[in-house]
Design an enzyme around this catalytic site. Structure first.
Site, mmCIF file in Angstrom:
data_model
loop_
_atom_site.group_PDB
_atom_site.id
_atom_site.type_symbol
_atom_site.label_atom_id
_atom_site.label_comp_id
_atom_site.label_asym_id
_atom_site.label_seq_id
_atom_site.Cartn_x
_atom_site.Cartn_y
_atom_site.Cartn_z
ATOM 1 N N GLY A 119 149.101 44.698 34.619
ATOM 2 C CA GLY A 119 150.271 44.804 33.641
ATOM 3 C C GLY A 119 150.194 46.187 33.219
ATOM 4 O O GLY A 119 151.094 46.284 32.370
ATOM 5 N N ASP B 90 165.234 42.481 45.236
ATOM 6 C CA ASP B 90 164.292 43.024 43.276
ATOM 7 C C ASP B 90 164.414 44.457 42.054
ATOM 8 O O ASP B 90 164.626 44.155 41.605
ATOM 9 C CB ASP B 90 163.178 42.150 42.813
ATOM 10 C CG ASP B 90 162.076 42.892 43.516
ATOM 11 O OD1 ASP B 90 162.129 42.976 45.053
ATOM 12 O OD2 ASP B 90 161.028 43.514 43.406
HETATM 13 P P1 AMP Z 1 157.632 46.772 42.321
HETATM 14 O O1 AMP Z 1 156.923 46.993 43.809
HETATM 15 O O2 AMP Z 1 157.273 48.074 41.158
HETATM 16 O O3 AMP Z 1 159.034 46.594 42.308
HETATM 17 O O4 AMP Z 1 156.901 45.292 41.215
HETATM 18 C C1 AMP Z 1 157.183 44.429 42.333
HETATM 19 C C2 AMP Z 1 156.712 43.042 41.420
HETATM 20 O O5 AMP Z 1 155.175 43.543 41.542
HETATM 21 C C3 AMP Z 1 157.355 43.191 39.785
HETATM 22 O O6 AMP Z 1 157.330 41.634 39.801
HETATM 23 C C4 AMP Z 1 155.251 43.924 39.376
HETATM 24 O O7 AMP Z 1 156.534 43.500 38.125
HETATM 25 C C5 AMP Z 1 154.991 43.207 39.836
HETATM 26 N N1 AMP Z 1 154.009 43.905 39.724
HETATM 27 C C6 AMP Z 1 153.741 45.738 39.896
HETATM 28 N N2 AMP Z 1 151.971 46.375 39.624
HETATM 29 C C7 AMP Z 1 152.142 45.367 38.870
HETATM 30 C C8 AMP Z 1 150.667 45.220 37.894
HETATM 31 N N3 AMP Z 1 149.943 46.750 37.847
HETATM 32 N N4 AMP Z 1 150.940 44.781 37.329
HETATM 33 C C9 AMP Z 1 151.033 43.537 37.373
HETATM 34 N N5 AMP Z 1 152.527 43.430 37.939
HETATM 35 C C10 AMP Z 1 153.083 44.475 38.458
HETATM 36 MG MG MG Z 2 160.274 46.590 41.363
#
Ligand code: AMP
Ligand code: MG
Length: 489
Positions: free
Chosen positions: A125, A251
């Site tokens: 998180g 997304d």
């Molecule tokens: P992103 O690569 O930032 O588009 O993230 C893809 C998904 O992974 C999203 O649902 C984010 O909320 C989740 N996510 C990325 N990093 C974390 C983290 N450190 N803790 C929890 N969820 C994460």
């Molecule tokens: Mg994202």
């Protein structure tokens, strides 16, 4: 006098419960300010004295909350690198609420890196310092270039460590502002819940983002067309600036048409249409010249979610969606041609002239950004001799021949001063170059924010060359070239 806190509301919670979870950020140990964006606060109608206040530090680090409904994490799914990941959602972000900016536009105030939520899966998180500063810097540079984008109101250090790749890194929290965080992936998630859920999300999106246009008898076709039109414009603008998003998963595509998610993004140095920077994009799915096609692929996923509410007959709905999607290609091409014409100071598109120039730039590995600044210096009415670092672009015979042809078109169409003005609005000289960003982030990890602040100042006025920032306008030397970028979550 105590500064007045912004008034937050939440309209998102009118949607079905399955679309979000109520969850508060997790407080951190010792938050402190890294960057605050006062000009943005002003635009948002936030009391000038609030952002630097102790209350803001507490609220924007997740240690305290403002009076109101409480925070939520939103649910979404998405196609990541072409494959559906059924349950994503804000795994490390909290929507604190929405506020009305000074234009009467409702915007989301979201914390990123603010603790676990029901969508965190295995994640902590949290976010390390690097990605937070990177997003702050690149999103603000994009905004300054006039690209629709989420904005960054604040970057705070959490005072805690996060664990990445077996090592400890300082943690940070970003305050992100967006017209909304409704993604193509939000629609995909709603579609998994059933027709009624999609209809409610579609109605909410129409009233929040597309209420000015009269939707007529086919509101959901109108929604598809409106989202498509925004994406065609947005991606054309990215392409014209040499911007590579790097992770165009569904997304990471907002239906309001703002750029989101600055993980592995980069601006290209030497022109190469096959350029990929992202370390995780091994197949080159999201390479520079694939972006318009991927935009369309994502929009097909969006259209699929709308089919059940678009017409009584499925075949009729498919026909309507198909026609709309066919238009995307044409809208994109028109938007791209228009932007490239403007970069050359021309009032209307000239596809041959553009493609001949790009062929030369590719063959000679010319710097994408500075080649256009160099062309500005070739106009005779020019007061822009010093509009870029000297001697960077060495004109080859091929470029000189092309240049003659281009100058002839410019003078045939009219006024060189006008051409120059147009070029000056479409050709930035200061972009957040990979190697400059990398150096600035490395310094920030050693508690030195001076390079970040320099880069912020230079890119805040991307079109105005200022010789004191010459080093930030220069392409990388061979040993400085960054070949890969990391998502760094
Ligand atoms: P992103 O690569 O930032 O588009 O993230 C893809 C998904 O992974 C999203 O649902 C984010 O909320 C989740 N996510 C990325 N990093 C974390 C983290 N450190 N803790 C929890 N969820 C994460
Ligand atoms: Mg994202």
């Amino acid at each position: 006098m105590t500064p007045s806190a912004p008034q937050l509301a939440l309209s998102f919670t009118k949607l079905p419960d399955i679309m979000y979870s109520r969850v508060e950020p997790t407080p951190v140990q010792q938050p402190h300010v890294l960057l605050l964006n006062q000009p943005l606060a002003l635009q948002l109608g936030i009391d000038e004295a609030w952002l630097p206040s102790d209350q803001a530090l507490q609220v924007l680090s997740g240690c305290a909350s403002l009076a109101g409904e409480g925070a939520v994490a939103t649910a979404y799914t998405g196609h990541q690198f072409g494959h559906q990941n059924p349950r994503l959602g804000d795994g490390r972000a909290h929507l604190l609420g929405e506020l009305m900016d000074t234009d009467g536009q409702r915007v989301d105030v979201q914390l990123k890196g603010s603790g676990q939520t029901p969508y965190s899966r295995q994640g902590d998180g949290r976010s390390p310092l690097g990605p937070v500063l990177r997003e702050y810097l690149v999103s603000e540079a994009m905004a300054a270039m006039g690209v629709p984008t989420t904005r960054s109101l604040a970057a705070l250090a959490s005072g805690e460590y996060v664990w990445r790749d077996g090592g400890a890194e300082p943690g940070a929290i970003l305050t992100r502002i967006a017209n909304s965080h409704i993604r193509v992936g939000s629609f995909e998630y709603a579609a998994m819940q059933g027709v009624e859920c999609v209809r409610q999300l579609a109605d909410y999106t129409l009233s929040r983002h597309f209420s000015e246009a009269k939707p007529g008898a086919l509101p959901y076709l109108h929604l598809l067309q409106a989202v498509m039109a925004k994406q065609a414009q947005l991606i054309a603008q990215w392409m014209s600036l040499g911007f590579i998003h790097g992770v165009m998963n569904t997304d990471n595509m907002l239906v309001c048409g703002q750029t989101i998610d600055y993980g592995p993004c980069a601006f290209m140095d030497g022109y190469d249409p096959r350029q990929v920077y992202s370390f995780i994009d091994r197949q080159g799915r999201y390479r520079y010249d694939n972006q318009p096609g991927i935009g369309q692929w994502n929009l097909v996923r969006f259209a699929e979610t709308l089919l059940p509410i678009m017409g009584d007959e499925r075949s009729e709905a498919i026909n309507l969606a198909q026609q709309a999607l066919n238009d995307y290609q044409q809208q994109y091409e028109q938007a791209y041609a228009q932007r490239m014409a403007a970069k050359l100071g021309l009032p209307s598109a000239d596809a041959d002239l553009v493609s001949e120039l790009l062929t030369i730039m590719q063959a000679e590995q010319l710097d994408y950004t500075l080649t256009f600044r160099y062309l500005m210096t070739q106009l005779s009415s020019n007061q822009t001799e010093h509009s870029m670092p000297q001697g960077v672009v060495q004109a080859s015979d091929a470029l000189l021949v092309w240049q003659k042809k281009w100058l002839a078109v410019v003078s045939k169409l009219g006024d060189e001063t006008q051409a120059l003005n147009l070029m000056a609005q479409h050709n930035p000289v200061f972009i957040p170059r990979n190697h400059c960003l990398d150096a600035a982030l490395k310094a920030a990890y050693k508690d030195d924010m001076s390079l970040i602040n320099e880069l912020l100042e230079a890119t805040a006025k991307p079109f105005a060359y200022r010789p004191q920032w010459q080093h930030l306008a220069m392409p990388p030397k061979t040993k400085e070239v960054i070949a890969n970028t990391f998502c760094g979550t």
